[in-house]
Design a protein around this motif. Structure first.
Motif, mmCIF file in Angstrom:
data_model
loop_
_atom_site.group_PDB
_atom_site.id
_atom_site.type_symbol
_atom_site.label_atom_id
_atom_site.label_comp_id
_atom_site.label_asym_id
_atom_site.label_seq_id
_atom_site.Cartn_x
_atom_site.Cartn_y
_atom_site.Cartn_z
ATOM 1 N N UNK A 17 0.801 -1.212 0.000
ATOM 2 C CA UNK A 17 0.000 0.000 0.000
ATOM 3 C C UNK A 17 0.832 1.260 0.000
ATOM 4 N N UNK A 18 1.883 1.282 0.804
ATOM 5 C CA UNK A 18 2.752 2.458 0.849
ATOM 6 C C UNK A 18 3.422 2.696 -0.500
ATOM 7 N N UNK A 19 3.859 1.628 -1.131
ATOM 8 C CA UNK A 19 4.483 1.757 -2.454
ATOM 9 C C UNK A 19 3.493 2.312 -3.473
ATOM 10 N N UNK A 20 2.260 1.843 -3.403
ATOM 11 C CA UNK A 20 1.219 2.303 -4.332
ATOM 12 C C UNK A 20 0.967 3.799 -4.202
ATOM 13 N N UNK A 21 0.854 4.290 -2.983
ATOM 14 C CA UNK A 21 0.569 5.709 -2.768
ATOM 15 C C UNK A 21 1.719 6.578 -3.255
ATOM 16 N N UNK A 22 2.919 6.246 -2.866
ATOM 17 C CA UNK A 22 4.078 7.065 -3.206
ATOM 18 C C UNK A 22 4.298 7.144 -4.713
ATOM 19 N N UNK A 23 4.069 6.051 -5.399
ATOM 20 C CA UNK A 23 4.309 6.021 -6.842
ATOM 21 C C UNK A 23 3.144 6.617 -7.633
ATOM 22 N N UNK A 24 1.916 6.367 -7.170
ATOM 23 C CA UNK A 24 0.763 6.694 -7.998
ATOM 24 C C UNK A 24 0.024 7.979 -7.700
ATOM 25 N N UNK A 25 0.365 8.686 -6.603
ATOM 26 C CA UNK A 25 -0.446 9.825 -6.191
ATOM 27 C C UNK A 25 -0.552 10.954 -7.226
#
Length: 288
Positions: A17-25
């Motif tokens: 989840x953390x990876x998703x937010x940082x990359x996709x925001x």
């Protein structure tokens, strides 16, 4: 030890989840603004990007990130753990068919909506601010929603449309991921290359959006409104659908799809890669 296996799933889900937010925001902000902006405010996703950076600065693309970053660990932990548990319910055998994978994904998505809804509601309301002096911080938005509307109509605004979105979305997400992963496994064996894992994650992400996008547009608009929707969930969802079509035609249901698909490739790939690699590491470390 079943409890240790569940803890491993939760930790791996948090990392994903953390990876998703940082990359996709940044592209998520472009997507959301394309969905919710008043008609005529932007010419298209590229104009959303250009105007946002020019008027508010580059870091405005990360507006609303605090809500998913704070909540995504819980959201993805619940999602991945629910998926693992749902697979056990669907079949006692470890190798599920793609139809069974889709069913387990739908079940996990339904469970996930309880956390995803408030996280996304706060995110959307932050992204719907365009750099005015009256813009609020996340804590002020949270206080206002709780004070004015309470838990059900404020914090959980948009729950039922989120619930309706998550079911087909995660059926497509997991089925797409497994389909691609199994294709690579047929060539490379169980230990697929890292790039193949990333590709499979991106395939799952694309399937996610193609399975649910009009519902996501409806959700964003409902969550941004100044007042909560009235009537039965299917009624206000249908009313929002009709308003979108009346304003912009059928294409209005797909506003922001292109940045969503572009965002999906790095975001979904990083999510699955972080989850799978963390889970593999924890399995080797703990033995479960």
């Amino acid at each position: 030890m079943p409890y240790l296996s569940t803890v491993n799933d939760l930790v791996a889900g948090s990392m994903g989840g953390a990876a998703q937010v940082l990359v996709g925001q940044p592209l998520d902000t472009v997507k959301t603004r394309a969905q919710i902006a008043p008609k005529g405010m932007f010419k298209g996703p590229m104009d959303v990007l250009a105007q946002t950076v020019r008027k508010e600065g580059f870091f405005a693309l990360y507006k609303g990130m605090a809500s998913p970053l704070l909540g995504i660990a819980g959201v993805n932990s619940l999602l991945f753990a629910s998926y693992v548990y749902s697979k056990r319910i669907v079949s006692p055998f470890p190798q599920l068919s793609l139809k069974e994978i889709a069913l387990a994904g739908a079940m996990a998505g339904a469970a996930n909506a309880i956390l995803a809804s408030p996280v996304e509601m706060f995110k959307v309301r932050m992204q719907g601010q365009y750099g005015d002096a009256t813009d609020k911080k996340l804590r002020d938005v949270a206080k206002e929603m709780w004070r004015d509307w309470g838990f059900r109509k404020g914090v959980m605004r948009g729950y039922w449309v989120t619930f309706a979105r998550e079911i087909p979305a995660y059926a497509g997400f997991y089925a797409g991921f497994e389909f691609s992963k199994r294709k690579f496994q047929s060539k490379y064996g169980d230990k697929v290359p890292f790039w193949a894992l990333l590709t499979s994650g991106a395939t799952g992400g694309i399937a996610y959006w193609l399975s649910c996008y009009p519902l996501d547009v409806i959700k964003s608009r409902i969550q941004l409104r100044q007042t909560p929707p009235t009537g039965k969930p299917w009624q206000y969802m249908n009313n929002e659908l009709r308003m979108i079509v009346a304003e912009s035609g059928i294409t209005g249901l797909f506003r922001g799809l292109s940045p969503s698909l572009l965002r999906t490739i790095p975001a979904a790939a990083s999510t699955f890669a972080a989850f799978e690699l963390t889970r593999e590491f924890l399995t080797e470390t703990t033995g479960v």
